[in-house]
Write a protein that holds these residues in place. Structure first.
Motif, PDB file in Angstrom:
ATOM      1  N   ALA A 242      -1.874   8.250   6.537  1.00  0.00           N
ATOM      2  CA  ALA A 242      -2.296   6.842   6.511  1.00  0.00           C
ATOM      3  C   ALA A 242      -3.641   6.670   7.216  1.00  0.00           C
ATOM      4  O   ALA A 242      -4.512   5.947   6.731  1.00  0.00           O
ATOM      5  CB  ALA A 242      -1.225   5.959   7.154  1.00  0.00           C
ATOM      6  N   ARG A 243      -3.829   7.365   8.338  1.00  0.00           N
ATOM      7  CA  ARG A 243      -5.125   7.292   9.036  1.00  0.00           C
ATOM      8  C   ARG A 243      -6.232   7.892   8.175  1.00  0.00           C
ATOM      9  O   ARG A 243      -7.338   7.345   8.113  1.00  0.00           O
ATOM     10  CB  ARG A 243      -5.052   7.991  10.390  1.00  0.00           C
ATOM     11  N   ARG A 244      -5.947   9.022   7.491  1.00  0.00           N
ATOM     12  CA  ARG A 244      -6.946   9.626   6.596  1.00  0.00           C
ATOM     13  C   ARG A 244      -7.355   8.659   5.496  1.00  0.00           C
ATOM     14  O   ARG A 244      -8.495   8.678   5.039  1.00  0.00           O
ATOM     15  CB  ARG A 244      -6.382  10.894   5.946  1.00  0.00           C
ATOM     16  N   GLU A 245      -6.395   7.841   5.072  1.00  0.00           N
ATOM     17  CA  GLU A 245      -6.658   6.892   3.988  1.00  0.00           C
ATOM     18  C   GLU A 245      -7.102   5.529   4.514  1.00  0.00           C
ATOM     19  O   GLU A 245      -7.096   4.540   3.795  1.00  0.00           O
ATOM     20  CB  GLU A 245      -5.410   6.778   3.105  1.00  0.00           C
ATOM     21  N   LYS A 246      -7.495   5.506   5.773  1.00  0.00           N
ATOM     22  CA  LYS A 246      -8.127   4.333   6.404  1.00  0.00           C
ATOM     23  C   LYS A 246      -7.212   3.119   6.515  1.00  0.00           C
ATOM     24  O   LYS A 246      -7.662   1.973   6.440  1.00  0.00           O
ATOM     25  CB  LYS A 246      -9.416   3.937   5.663  1.00  0.00           C
ATOM     26  N   TRP A 247      -5.911   3.363   6.727  1.00  0.00           N
ATOM     27  CA  TRP A 247      -5.001   2.246   6.985  1.00  0.00           C
ATOM     28  C   TRP A 247      -5.310   1.688   8.368  1.00  0.00           C
ATOM     29  O   TRP A 247      -5.673   2.423   9.288  1.00  0.00           O
ATOM     30  CB  TRP A 247      -3.558   2.721   6.985  1.00  0.00           C
TER      31      TRP A 247
ATOM     32  N   LYS B 235       0.863  -1.183   0.000  1.00  0.00           N
ATOM     33  CA  LYS B 235       0.000   0.000   0.000  1.00  0.00           C
ATOM     34  C   LYS B 235       0.896   1.228   0.000  1.00  0.00           C
ATOM     35  O   LYS B 235       2.041   1.171   0.445  1.00  0.00           O
ATOM     36  CB  LYS B 235      -0.836   0.085   1.280  1.00  0.00           C
ATOM     37  N   THR B 236       0.354   2.333  -0.474  1.00  0.00           N
ATOM     38  CA  THR B 236       1.042   3.611  -0.361  1.00  0.00           C
ATOM     39  C   THR B 236       0.043   4.681   0.058  1.00  0.00           C
ATOM     40  O   THR B 236      -1.162   4.498  -0.089  1.00  0.00           O
ATOM     41  CB  THR B 236       1.688   4.052  -1.704  1.00  0.00           C
ATOM     42  N   VAL B 237       0.582   5.761   0.597  1.00  0.00           N
ATOM     43  CA  VAL B 237      -0.247   6.917   0.926  1.00  0.00           C
ATOM     44  C   VAL B 237       0.077   8.040  -0.053  1.00  0.00           C
ATOM     45  O   VAL B 237       1.170   8.087  -0.615  1.00  0.00           O
ATOM     46  CB  VAL B 237      -0.037   7.409   2.379  1.00  0.00           C
ATOM     47  N   ASN B 238      -0.876   8.929  -0.241  1.00  0.00           N
ATOM     48  CA  ASN B 238      -0.691  10.090  -1.105  1.00  0.00           C
ATOM     49  C   ASN B 238       0.009  11.173  -0.281  1.00  0.00           C
ATOM     50  O   ASN B 238      -0.634  11.977   0.377  1.00  0.00           O
ATOM     51  CB  ASN B 238      -2.039  10.582  -1.624  1.00  0.00           C
ATOM     52  N   LEU B 239       1.340  11.148  -0.296  1.00  0.00           N
ATOM     53  CA  LEU B 239       2.115  12.079   0.511  1.00  0.00           C
ATOM     54  C   LEU B 239       3.410  12.414  -0.204  1.00  0.00           C
ATOM     55  O   LEU B 239       4.168  11.517  -0.577  1.00  0.00           O
ATOM     56  CB  LEU B 239       2.416  11.455   1.878  1.00  0.00           C
ATOM     57  N   ASP B 240       3.646  13.703  -0.397  1.00  0.00           N
ATOM     58  CA  ASP B 240       4.875  14.190  -1.014  1.00  0.00           C
ATOM     59  C   ASP B 240       5.830  14.589   0.104  1.00  0.00           C
ATOM     60  O   ASP B 240       5.650  15.625   0.751  1.00  0.00           O
ATOM     61  CB  ASP B 240       4.575  15.379  -1.927  1.00  0.00           C
TER      62      ASP B 240
ATOM     63  N   ASP C 244       9.131  19.167   6.540  1.00  0.00           N
ATOM     64  CA  ASP C 244      10.390  19.440   7.227  1.00  0.00           C
ATOM     65  C   ASP C 244      11.182  18.133   7.343  1.00  0.00           C
ATOM     66  O   ASP C 244      10.606  17.063   7.512  1.00  0.00           O
ATOM     67  CB  ASP C 244      10.062  19.977   8.630  1.00  0.00           C
ATOM     68  N   SER C 245      12.499  18.215   7.275  1.00  0.00           N
ATOM     69  CA  SER C 245      13.325  17.006   7.287  1.00  0.00           C
ATOM     70  C   SER C 245      13.466  16.377   8.671  1.00  0.00           C
ATOM     71  O   SER C 245      14.116  15.348   8.817  1.00  0.00           O
ATOM     72  CB  SER C 245      14.712  17.306   6.716  1.00  0.00           C
ATOM     73  N   ASN C 246      12.834  16.963   9.670  1.00  0.00           N
ATOM     74  CA  ASN C 246      12.839  16.380  11.004  1.00  0.00           C
ATOM     75  C   ASN C 246      12.103  15.045  10.945  1.00  0.00           C
ATOM     76  O   ASN C 246      10.952  14.965  10.504  1.00  0.00           O
ATOM     77  CB  ASN C 246      12.149  17.343  11.978  1.00  0.00           C
ATOM     78  N   ILE C 247      12.743  13.992  11.399  1.00  0.00           N
ATOM     79  CA  ILE C 247      12.173  12.649  11.257  1.00  0.00           C
ATOM     80  C   ILE C 247      10.846  12.514  12.003  1.00  0.00           C
ATOM     81  O   ILE C 247       9.951  11.801  11.551  1.00  0.00           O
ATOM     82  CB  ILE C 247      13.181  11.557  11.672  1.00  0.00           C
ATOM     83  N   PHE C 248      10.687  13.236  13.114  1.00  0.00           N
ATOM     84  CA  PHE C 248       9.425  13.160  13.843  1.00  0.00           C
ATOM     85  C   PHE C 248       8.298  13.824  13.062  1.00  0.00           C
ATOM     86  O   PHE C 248       7.153  13.358  13.079  1.00  0.00           O
ATOM     87  CB  PHE C 248       9.578  13.764  15.241  1.00  0.00           C
ATOM     88  N   ALA C 249       8.613  14.899  12.350  1.00  0.00           N
ATOM     89  CA  ALA C 249       7.617  15.544  11.481  1.00  0.00           C
ATOM     90  C   ALA C 249       7.219  14.602  10.352  1.00  0.00           C
ATOM     91  O   ALA C 249       6.048  14.508   9.983  1.00  0.00           O
ATOM     92  CB  ALA C 249       8.170  16.856  10.926  1.00  0.00           C
ATOM     93  N   ILE C 250       8.183  13.886   9.814  1.00  0.00           N
ATOM     94  CA  ILE C 250       7.912  12.940   8.727  1.00  0.00           C
ATOM     95  C   ILE C 250       7.062  11.782   9.226  1.00  0.00           C
ATOM     96  O   ILE C 250       6.080  11.400   8.584  1.00  0.00           O
ATOM     97  CB  ILE C 250       9.236  12.455   8.105  1.00  0.00           C
ATOM     98  N   PHE C 251       7.430  11.222  10.372  1.00  0.00           N
ATOM     99  CA  PHE C 251       6.633  10.131  10.952  1.00  0.00           C
ATOM    100  C   PHE C 251       5.201  10.599  11.214  1.00  0.00           C
ATOM    101  O   PHE C 251       4.237   9.875  10.943  1.00  0.00           O
ATOM    102  CB  PHE C 251       7.244   9.626  12.258  1.00  0.00           C
ATOM    103  N   GLY C 252       5.049  11.801  11.751  1.00  0.00           N
ATOM    104  CA  GLY C 252       3.717  12.329  12.042  1.00  0.00           C
ATOM    105  C   GLY C 252       2.899  12.546  10.787  1.00  0.00           C
ATOM    106  O   GLY C 252       1.717  12.185  10.738  1.00  0.00           O
ATOM    107  N   ALA C 253       3.514  13.115   9.763  1.00  0.00           N
ATOM    108  CA  ALA C 253       2.806  13.348   8.499  1.00  0.00           C
ATOM    109  C   ALA C 253       2.380  12.026   7.868  1.00  0.00           C
ATOM    110  O   ALA C 253       1.255  11.896   7.377  1.00  0.00           O
ATOM    111  CB  ALA C 253       3.682  14.140   7.537  1.00  0.00           C
ATOM    112  N   PHE C 254       3.275  11.055   7.890  1.00  0.00           N
ATOM    113  CA  PHE C 254       2.947   9.736   7.343  1.00  0.00           C
ATOM    114  C   PHE C 254       1.774   9.118   8.111  1.00  0.00           C
ATOM    115  O   PHE C 254       0.813   8.630   7.510  1.00  0.00           O
ATOM    116  CB  PHE C 254       4.159   8.798   7.385  1.00  0.00           C
ATOM    117  N   SER C 255       1.856   9.140   9.420  1.00  0.00           N
ATOM    118  CA  SER C 255       0.802   8.533  10.250  1.00  0.00           C
ATOM    119  C   SER C 255      -0.554   9.203  10.022  1.00  0.00           C
ATOM    120  O   SER C 255      -1.569   8.515   9.869  1.00  0.00           O
ATOM    121  CB  SER C 255       1.166   8.638  11.737  1.00  0.00           C
ATOM    122  N   ARG C 256      -0.560  10.530   9.996  1.00  0.00           N
ATOM    123  CA  ARG C 256      -1.828  11.251   9.779  1.00  0.00           C
ATOM    124  C   ARG C 256      -2.432  10.912   8.425  1.00  0.00           C
ATOM    125  O   ARG C 256      -3.638  10.661   8.308  1.00  0.00           O
ATOM    126  CB  ARG C 256      -1.614  12.764   9.907  1.00  0.00           C
TER     127      ARG C 256
END
Length: 77
Positions: free
Chosen positions: A31-36, A7-12, A17-29
């Protein structure tokens, strides 16, 4: 890196921001929006956290496929 969930999420990631916590948060949000399922999100994040920053970025990148919305036109013009 291999996409084990298929699966993939629609995320560029280039817009985040290159902060890994920002990236993890953006990915998680997203993925939840896309009903993972939470277990799928957790599996990706656990794999990403196994090694260094480069491994984390490579892992998250494998699960992100931004949709190109630049071709959308308003046909009512």
């Amino acid at each position: 890196m291999e996409n084990k969930i298929n699966k993939t999420v629609n995320l560029d990631l280039t817009t985040i921001d290159s902060n890994i916590f920002a990236i993890f948060g953006a990915f998680s949000r997203q993925a939840r929006r896309e009903k993972w399922a939470q277990q799928d999100i957790d599996a990706v994040l656990e794999e990403a956290k196994k090694h260094d920053y480069n491994h984390a970025i490579a892992t998250i990148s494998e699960y992100c496929l931004p949709e190109d919305n630049s071709n959308s036109k308003n046909e009512e013009d």
